[in-house]
Enzyme design. Sequence first.
Site, PDB file in Angstrom:
ATOM      1  N   ASN A   1       0.737  -1.683   0.177  1.00 47.33           N
ATOM      2  CA  ASN A   1      -0.299   0.087   0.057  1.00 47.33           C
ATOM      3  C   ASN A   1       0.974   1.075  -0.043  1.00 47.33           C
ATOM      4  OD1 ASN A   1      -2.885  -0.558  -0.161  1.00 47.33           O
ATOM      5  ND2 ASN A   1      -2.986  -1.307   1.963  1.00 47.33           N
TER       6      ASN A   1
ATOM      7  N   PHE B   1      -2.274  -8.110   4.435  1.00 50.13           N
ATOM      8  CA  PHE B   1       0.181  -7.904   4.453  1.00 50.13           C
ATOM      9  C   PHE B   1      -0.606  -6.402   3.366  1.00 50.13           C
ATOM     10  CE2 PHE B   1      -0.538 -12.606   3.120  1.00 50.13           C
ATOM     11  CZ  PHE B   1      -1.299 -12.391   4.107  1.00 50.13           C
ATOM     12  N   CYS B   2      -1.027  -5.685   3.869  1.00 53.90           N
ATOM     13  CA  CYS B   2      -1.173  -4.074   2.775  1.00 53.90           C
ATOM     14  C   CYS B   2      -0.779  -4.779   1.653  1.00 53.90           C
ATOM     15  CB  CYS B   2       0.275  -3.471   3.588  1.00 53.90           C
ATOM     16  SG  CYS B   2      -0.205  -2.741   5.269  1.00 53.90           S
ATOM     17  N   ASN B   3      -0.940  -5.399   1.273  1.00 54.21           N
ATOM     18  CA  ASN B   3      -1.135  -5.682  -0.506  1.00 54.21           C
ATOM     19  C   ASN B   3      -2.547  -6.207  -1.327  1.00 54.21           C
ATOM     20  OD1 ASN B   3       0.282  -6.557  -3.118  1.00 54.21           O
ATOM     21  ND2 ASN B   3       2.132  -7.330  -2.659  1.00 54.21           N
TER      22      ASN B   3
END
Length: 496
Positions: free
Chosen positions: A155, A413-415
């Site tokens: 992100n 996982f911020c993805n």
Amino acid sequence: MPSRPPPTPANGAVTRGAATLRDAYEAFLREHPAYEETAVLDTLRSTEFDRLDAQRQVYLDYTGSGLYAASQVRRHADTLLAHVLGNPHSVSPASAASTRMVDDTRARVLSFFRADPADYVVIFTANASQALKLVGESYPFEPRDLFLLTFDNHNSVNGIREFDRLHGARTEYVPMVPPGLRVDEAHLERQLSRRDRGHHNLFAYPAQSNFSGVQHPLDWVGRAQALGWDVLLDAAAFVPTNRLDLSAVRPDFVALSFYKMFGYPTGVGALIARRRALAKLHRPWFAGGTIQVASVQADRFVRAGGAAAFEDGTPDFAGVPAVALGLDLIDTIGIDVIHARVALLTGWLIEQLLALSHSGGTPLVRLYGPTTTERRGGTLAFNFFDPIGRPIDHHLVEQRASEHGISVRTGCFCNPGAGELALGLSRTEIEQCFASSPGRMTADDLRRCVDPKAAGAVRISVGLASNFADAYAFIEFARIFLDEVLDARHHPASTD
Ligand SMILES: Cc1ncc(COP(=O)(O)O)c(C=O)c1O
């Protein structure tokens, strides 16, 4: 025969059948004799990372953070105690000592990554995200400029699109192809060649995915540059276990966090930038440390040159010298040794996870991303499925892992791009979820909305201090889900 038994996992809950661990290790060594060449890491585990076994912990979140060796912390304390360090950028003895240490560390970082100091500078940041933001906020985006990035991005790279939009530029995503979660190269080639030569074009991608472990080719850097792109390489997940040689590939910008490489210090990252690329950037403000001079009455300021123009305020001058100690640790072991161990443990974990199936034959695990060790790192994302094929809530997996002393990570996982593709969530589905949530949608709202799909995954990752016993402990842990019929609360469809 192996020369010695593996270090036994200290966690009583996962040692059932220590003989089995020995058998598994012997079989592993027979198949992968090269693992013995990484034995220096077992010595390191027992000397520098003994707190893991002493506390009966199995750490499998190296993509979240690396772990620090005991000697890094001690050497850093010795360094601090041996010097009087004051705020840098002045001529006093205390200030000069700090300036020297920060500059020596810059030089050390450049030499570690084999970057030519005539070509590259190191800008110390708080972390990789701040390094990425520096590029995003300073890149000279204008209407008709293009920001191209892979679906597979953290992100902190996705967020750069907000800067390009602010200036009327366009954002375009490069898709990945499930189930391997790699980019279709022909598609990428077409997107790269659609740039407008008279405009700024920024291409950003991760050298290694923090979701799937996929390693995207480093040769994209030169190919994109030859077509007129500036390239931002997010190296945060790649550099802890892979050699990044900036004399061979020369991205315009490289972002990383040092705690991901060696656990300590936790507040220092870097933007390693080519001097010529840095000259293109326009900082949207100035701050203490970034200017040579400023006047209130004359309403003027003159920027400092090079890295200084990008380091806002006082750098973490006490923490920065610890970076050199971490790099020393990696150099002492050899990044290739770390890489080799991680690849072998990853291969074994993949093989074992994919072999687990319920007695009715349905597989326990669905792995997202490559199922071989080719062009991938030591990060594995997957979900567990029950005997009738329903995903098991990743929160439950994390909770149970914690009860067994195992640190894993769950979620996306911020993805989000990699997660959406891996889990088969379509744009329409996600847009409908956002539309149906009038307030501020949370990750749990999305999870319930995409029912019955899993809106997240379990991630394990191996690194510098990992050993066979850690990998074995996780596989033994995974077995507890075999043939277990969970009640509805433990499937993502639940609204609890
Ligand atoms: C690939 C990648 N990029 C960027 C980041 C952001 O790093 P930080 O949180 O240290 O800023 C991470 C963190 O997990 C990452 O894995």
